[in-house]
Design a protein around this motif. Structure first.
Motif, PDB file in Angstrom:
ATOM      1  N   ILE A 108       0.832  -1.201   0.000  1.00  0.00           N
ATOM      2  CA  ILE A 108       0.000   0.000   0.000  1.00  0.00           C
ATOM      3  C   ILE A 108       0.867   1.253   0.000  1.00  0.00           C
ATOM      4  N   ASN A 137       4.900   2.579 -11.151  1.00  0.00           N
ATOM      5  CA  ASN A 137       4.286   2.848 -12.449  1.00  0.00           C
ATOM      6  C   ASN A 137       4.069   1.509 -13.136  1.00  0.00           C
ATOM      7  N   SER A 156       2.323   1.868  -3.468  1.00  0.00           N
ATOM      8  CA  SER A 156       1.411   1.876  -4.609  1.00  0.00           C
ATOM      9  C   SER A 156       1.422   3.197  -5.371  1.00  0.00           C
ATOM     10  N   GLY A 157       1.664   4.287  -4.695  1.00  0.00           N
ATOM     11  CA  GLY A 157       1.709   5.570  -5.384  1.00  0.00           C
ATOM     12  C   GLY A 157       2.998   5.780  -6.161  1.00  0.00           C
ATOM     13  N   ARG A 158       4.045   5.053  -5.833  1.00  0.00           N
ATOM     14  CA  ARG A 158       5.347   5.227  -6.484  1.00  0.00           C
ATOM     15  C   ARG A 158       5.588   4.253  -7.627  1.00  0.00           C
TER      16      ARG A 158
END
Length: 111
Positions: free
Chosen positions: A23, A30, A26-28
């Motif tokens: 989690i 691609n 997840s933003g990092r």
């Protein structure tokens, strides 16, 4: 009582430690569009793997017969789902056919 508290706490910690890194990252990450497209198939695949054994083997033996009420309900749900493309209608019809078929089999003394 204390043992249960430690057990629940330990399970919570393990669950958190296993899921948090994914989690958090997840933003990092691609992910490619192809991979994201493949991920769309995960929920139906998992649901199929859970449902099929209970539909096809309700008594731990393969039962592909008209006396298998679960199979009749699943077939009805499949047909309605393909036709209507409405999840709620599919579930309601599948369950109604299952219960009606099971009631019919019980009434005539097969099940």
């Amino acid at each position: 009582m204390m043992y249960e508290i430690w057990l629940i706490g330990g399970m919570s910690l393990v669950t958190f430690l296993v899921r948090y890194p994914v989690i958090a990252m997840s933003g990092r990450l691609n992910l490619s569009p192809q991979f994201l497209q493949l991920l769309r198939y995960v929920p139906p695949t998992v649901l199929t793997a859970i449902v099929f054994p209970s539909v096809l083997m309700p008594d731990a033996t393969l039962a592909i017969t008209p006396t298998n009420a679960r199979l009749m309900g699943a077939i009805a749900a499949l047909l309605v789902g393909l036709w209507q493309k409405n999840l709620l209608v599919t579930i309601v019809v599948g369950m109604a056919v299952f219960f009606a078929w099971q009631g019919l089999l019980t009434t005539i003394g097969i099940a």
